[in-house]
Design a protein around this motif. Sequence first.
Motif: not given
Length: 179
Positions: A68-72, A130-135, A159-164
Motif C-alpha cells: 500500500l505504501r508504493s503507488p505502483l 518522476s513527473s511522468d510517473i505522477k501523470i 508506471m512499471q517502465y518508468l519506475e525501472k
Amino acid sequence: MSSPDFSQNYFQLFELPVQFAIDTQLLGNRYRQLQRELHPDRYASAAEHEKRVAVQYSAFVNEAYSALRSPLKRALYLLELKGMSQQEISGQQVDGGFLIEQMELREKLESMHDLVDPDTVLDHLVAEISSDIKIHQAEFEAAYNQSDLTAAASACVKMQYLEKILQEAEQIESELMDS
C-alpha cells in the motif's frame, strides 16, 4: 491481540477505503499500531502456536504495508482485487509513442557518463521521469475509478517502465557520486 484475520484485504487490514488515493499518514500510524500489537516481546510467554501465528501475521502486515505504501504496488494490488492477473496486466498494449520515449530516456541514461556535467542533466531527467510517473498515476486513478480496468492496467505498465528507468537513473546518480 484479537484473532488475526488473514482473509482481509490490505485495505481492510489498515482500515482504509479500497481506492488508489490513500492517507499515507493513517497507513503509517495503523502500521505502527499493528507492529506494537505483534511485537515478539508480547508473545514471550505464549504457546508456540500463538508465537507462530504472530510471526505469520506480522509478515502479512509487512507485506500489506509494503504494497500500500508504493503507488505502483498499490495500483497492481487494486487490479488484482478486481480479478486481473499479473499476466493480464503485463500483457497490456502501450502505445508506440510511449515506447519510443522510453527508448530515448534509456539512451540519455546510457550517455550520462560521457557528459561534462552529468549531474545537472541527470537531475532534470529524474525530475522528468518522476513527473511522468505522477501523470500515469493520475491516469491509473481516473481509469480505475471509472472501472476501465484495461486503461488502468495500461497505466500500470507505463508506471512499471518508468519506475525501472528511475531506478537505473538513481543507480547512475550514486555511481557518479562515488566517482
